[in-house]
Design an enzyme around this catalytic site. Sequence first.
Site, PDB file in Angstrom:
ATOM      1  N   ASN A   1      -6.398  -2.564   1.602  1.00 36.00           N
ATOM      2  CA  ASN A   1      -6.485  -4.024   1.621  1.00 36.00           C
ATOM      3  C   ASN A   1      -7.950  -4.421   1.559  1.00 36.00           C
ATOM      4  O   ASN A   1      -8.805  -3.757   2.150  1.00 36.00           O
ATOM      5  CB  ASN A   1      -5.891  -4.588   2.920  1.00 36.00           C
ATOM      6  CG  ASN A   1      -4.374  -4.558   2.923  1.00 36.00           C
ATOM      7  OD1 ASN A   1      -3.744  -4.441   1.880  1.00 36.00           O
ATOM      8  ND2 ASN A   1      -3.789  -4.670   4.102  1.00 36.00           N
TER       9      ASN A   1
ATOM     10  N   ARG B   1       0.817  -1.219   0.000  1.00 35.06           N
ATOM     11  CA  ARG B   1       0.000   0.000   0.000  1.00 35.06           C
ATOM     12  C   ARG B   1       0.852   1.270   0.000  1.00 35.06           C
ATOM     13  O   ARG B   1       0.601   2.189  -0.788  1.00 35.06           O
ATOM     14  CB  ARG B   1      -0.969  -0.023   1.176  1.00 35.06           C
ATOM     15  CG  ARG B   1      -2.103  -1.030   1.014  1.00 35.06           C
ATOM     16  CD  ARG B   1      -2.996  -1.069   2.239  1.00 35.06           C
ATOM     17  NE  ARG B   1      -2.258  -1.523   3.415  1.00 35.06           N
ATOM     18  CZ  ARG B   1      -2.714  -1.439   4.663  1.00 35.06           C
ATOM     19  NH1 ARG B   1      -3.899  -0.899   4.902  1.00 35.06           N
ATOM     20  NH2 ARG B   1      -1.995  -1.897   5.666  1.00 35.06           N
TER      21      ARG B   1
END
EC number: 6.2.-.-
Length: 753
Positions: A47, A29
């Site tokens: 996520n 990320r």
Amino acid sequence: MTMGGEATALDGRRLRLHVRGAVQGVGFRPYVYGLATRYRLGGFVANDPHGVIIEVEGERASDFVAALPLEKPPLARIDEISVHPVGAMASEEFCIRASKQGRVSTRIVADAATCPECLSELFDPASRFHRYPFVNCTHCGPRYTIAERLPYDRPTTAMKRFAMCKVCADDYADARSRRFHAEAIACPQCGPRLSHEIQDIAAAIAAGKIVAIKGLGGYQLICDARDEAAVQRLRQRKERDQKPFAVMVGSVDAVAGIADADAAELALLEMAPRPIVLMTSRHRLAPAIAPGLSRIGIMLPVTPLHHLIFEALNSVHKRAGESWATVATSANPGGEPLLLDNREAELRLAGIADLIVTHDRDIVTRADDSVAAVVAGRTRFIRRARGYVPEPVRLAQTVPPILAVGGALKSTVTVTRGNEAFVSQHIGDLDTAEGVRFFEETVGHLLSTLDVEPVVIAHDLHPNMASTRFAEASGKRLIAVQHHHAHAASVMAEHGLTGPALALVLDGFGQGSDGGNWGGELLLCQSAQFRRLGHLAPMMLPGGDRAAREPWRMAASVLHGLRRSDAIATRFAAQPQAARLCAMLEQPGVPVTTSAGRLFDAAAGLLGLCPVQSYEGEAAMKLEAHVRTPRIAKSGWTIEDGVLSLFPLLARLAAEGIDPVDGAGLFHGTLAAACVDWIGRAARETGITTVALSGGCFLNAILSSEIERGCIAAGLSPLLPRQMPPNDGGLSLGQAWIAALKLLEPQGQEGTA
């Protein structure tokens, strides 16, 4: 990758990307955040149960899509990226959103050794992580062993009890930091604490004491590997007479002092999983490290704590002209599973370790050290665990959800999800209550982590295995798989092959489909079925299972078969039962076996290398250690009606006074040549040239290399296991693959495969 149109046509539009693979807990990320910021895109990353979801909007969206798989973090694995245009939104900055909950279809990566950046900080006096034994970032540290479930976020790990201090919280939220959303982030102010000072640990090792330390996946026992008295004390306390110990050195440069290693072995040693790597010993350590063996297992430091211990040893307790090397072995008393609980470790290890080093970060999942070797330039697993699990095996097709429960020794379990097979870490032998509990714990954790409800359980044919009893008690539909068929299928699964293929399985023991003791088998595999084309000539098994522990009995069996029973009592006079064994062999009902493992035992027994084994495979390993040059005995085998007999070879090994080195070379070279001849005849009869090579005997590097080379020279296509061990550690994968193929057959029926 699937695209919703040409990349150039996507610029200026808002795109939604779904990324599947090992993309949680690896800095993916923050990587996406940095990439989107570079291209001045708006949107978000988060996520989700399937991996990572990304939305980007801006003029350079196509550049972002093109760069995404090229610059990923080192531990990330991308299996698939789907890209679709969505409705544009008002201009916005790019951000990281909270994870989405739901049914899980993503995965986390394995634990990774300390990365170079964290190692630099560990020894940098100006760093806030200076000498902190739990330093980590998104590129390294614990993952699978601290994860309770997915999505992989701090509240679902063992780190949830450690509230981040302000500095760590700032790092965690700073997109420019290497610890941006690093779930295991910690520092001396807010993170886990060690029970003892590093200098005290190093001083204990230097003084010849045995130290137990809490590692990533369980406790380890450490002592000075050059101190024979310390190593012998460890053997005595751990009740481990001969089985080799692994050795840890502080750096790759220190390997040259104790082993002869090639570039491939050193490269494997330095990889992020940090496996134990088998190398040729230079015999400069305590003789009790690996008695009677030519190779030793070497590993590098895995955790910051290991690095700190070696730094203290090499700087405070210097040795003239030598680097420190320590034993690093699993702290599992009596062959039980690894210890991971602090209180239990202090209780169970009190009689073994002089110093027990704990810390307050829980281990959620046990994971032993992985063991590997380089054979013919390629990695061969002996034990697959920490650092590699839970990386899946990609299957040739999508299959139903299946649980396969493996065998009884070197146990693993496998869970299938979609087109992936997740093979658990090495569990070990299921001959203790603790081992069975670990097995059940592993099944539950793997199913929970993957969010899978199996429709069928695959198991071994043998009814008395703990794994079989577990399957039968489950209430699920069952598929029984013959042991050696599963060995073959494990290789075929990882190579994406459904058949037809020949399979040579050289193994210890497995129950045959006729109820017999199989172990040296030539099979024809097609889809979920197999046919036994041949087997090794049966040998009498005097004493049943006891013969597997006492190779002199297999040697006596050979002498009896050669009509030399009168030599048994004198040749094995040191064995109390030798005088009675001849009469036993004359009695009706003595069990027989086609086991290749017992063939190795017989050879080792005849050459006097290992009359009685203290650990599984000892005789075969000592036999291999004596090989200098493999040689082929002329007329050393016969093949009749598919039965391969090595009795002509064994007759030569039975000669009085034969040199063990000559005998070991003759055995390996002749057995390999005989197997190639055997396979070649089957290939000519069937027209099939692909052959899977599997079974525990393929851990033998010499035999494996000779058979592979011989097959290639004969125009055959040999397949060896690459992602799994050839021993029973790969059995569950083969069971799962056969069960899957059976379920996918029209009108598939449960039963034996």
